[in-house]
Enzyme design. Structure first.
Site, PDB file in Angstrom:
ATOM      1  N   LYS A  66      53.107 -24.170-138.180  1.00 32.75           N
ATOM      2  CA  LYS A  66      51.869 -24.086-138.666  1.00 32.75           C
ATOM      3  C   LYS A  66      51.024 -22.946-137.982  1.00 32.75           C
ATOM      4  O   LYS A  66      49.887 -22.387-138.628  1.00 32.75           O
ATOM      5  CB  LYS A  66      51.250 -25.261-138.251  1.00 32.75           C
ATOM      6  N   ASP A 103      45.062 -31.184-142.338  1.00 32.23           N
ATOM      7  CA  ASP A 103      45.256 -32.090-141.443  1.00 32.23           C
ATOM      8  C   ASP A 103      44.021 -32.842-141.089  1.00 32.23           C
ATOM      9  O   ASP A 103      44.068 -34.192-141.247  1.00 32.23           O
ATOM     10  CB  ASP A 103      46.183 -31.708-140.401  1.00 32.23           C
TER      11      ASP A 103
END
Ligand code: ATR
Length: 278
Positions: A66, A103
């Site tokens: 990420k 997210d």
């Protein structure tokens, strides 16, 4: 031509994203497919070049890439830039790679789906200061939750996020435990209790008030030890499954301009999780 999407990570075999996105393609009659690709850290640069060459329209990024993916992208959305992490890549019309982070927004969508969006004045306690907590902290601020406290085992990490947010307060776990009755929303973002089936809570819920909204970002098991304890004290519990489904739905919307049906997907996943965790 059939479009294709992917999720890259290590490990990747247990990802529920392919089934979820392929289900949405079927439901919406979109001629596309979504595949899991196992990419180790040392293969990341080459994997991105291949995704481009082979014409992927976009992909999700999971652990451990990420942050590492950022140098290989052309552009970052404002929230991904603040969070320093990307979980969704969009191939734009001119072939550029743009990174997003869905997210944290996924968590806020799921919270608001569960309890409505009229809770923004409530005092929020975020437990944890790792990557997940960080994303949620920035998203909460972005969506107008301005009364934020972060508590973490390593308080300096909570203080660092508060400094970057420019508002809020950091507390030790002991202080947060003592002042638990001051918070209207409590969000569990640590990995405490995840290892080897060990049962441990990041902090005691003894002072939890009835009717407090208590969320966990972990969704397997659906009812974590933290949520079970909160439920005993008559809290309103929000499982981590909604965050997973909505991070996917927001990514889907970035790629295709449509928000898929999350309710149906959540029900299907709950059935699956209950079967696999019993
Ligand atoms: P993620 O990307 O999932 O957020 P992470 O960045 O490794 O994972 O962060 C893990 C979080 O869980 C941290 O807040 C960590 O606390 P520290 O910053 O003090 O390490 C927290 N954590 C992990 N195990 C814990 C435990 N047993 N008790 C309390 N907090 C714990």
């Amino acid at each position: 031509m059939k479009r294709w999407f992917a999720v890259i990570g290590d490990p990747i075999a247990h990802s529920k994203s392919p089934a979820m996105h392929n289900g949405w393609f079927d439901e919406l009659n979109i001629d596309a497919t979504y595949i899991p690709i196992h990419v180790k850290s040392e293969q990341l640069e080459q994997a991105i070049a291949s995704l481009k060459t082979l014409g992927a329209s976009g992909w999700n990024v999971t652990i451990p890439h990420k942050q590492a993916i950022i140098p290989f992208l052309d552009e970052l959305d404002e929230m991904a830039e603040k969070m320093g992490a990307v979980n969704t890549v969009v191939r734009t019309a001119d072939g550029k790679l743009k990174g997003y982070n869905t997210d944290g927004p996924g968590f806020v969508h799921s919270l608001e789906e569960a309890v409505g969006d009229g809770q923004k004045e409530k005092s929020v306690l975020l437990i944890g200061a790792g990557g997940a907590a960080r994303g949620i902290a920035f998203a909460l601020q972005f969506y107008g939750y301005r009364n934020l406290t972060i508590t973490n085992r390593t308080v300096a990490k909570a203080e660092e996020i508060i400094r970057e947010l420019g508002e809020g307060q950091a507390l030790s776990l002991a202080e947060a435990e003592q002042r638990l009755d001051e918070f209207g929303i409590i969000i569990q973002c640590t990995s405490a209790g995840l290892a080897n089936g060990e049962f441990s809570l990041p902090l005691s819920l003894e002072k939890l008030q009835q009717g407090t909204i208590v969320a966990d970002i972990v969704y397997n098991p659906l009812m974590t030890p933290f949520l079970l304890e909160a439920q005993k004290k008559d809290a309103i519990v929000v499982t981590g499954l909604g965050m997973f489904v909505h991070q996917g739905a927001i990514a889907f919307n970035h790629w295709l301009g449509q928000y898929p049906n999350t309710e149906h997907t959540t029900k299907k996943l709950i059935d699956e999780l209950q079967v696999t965790t019993c």
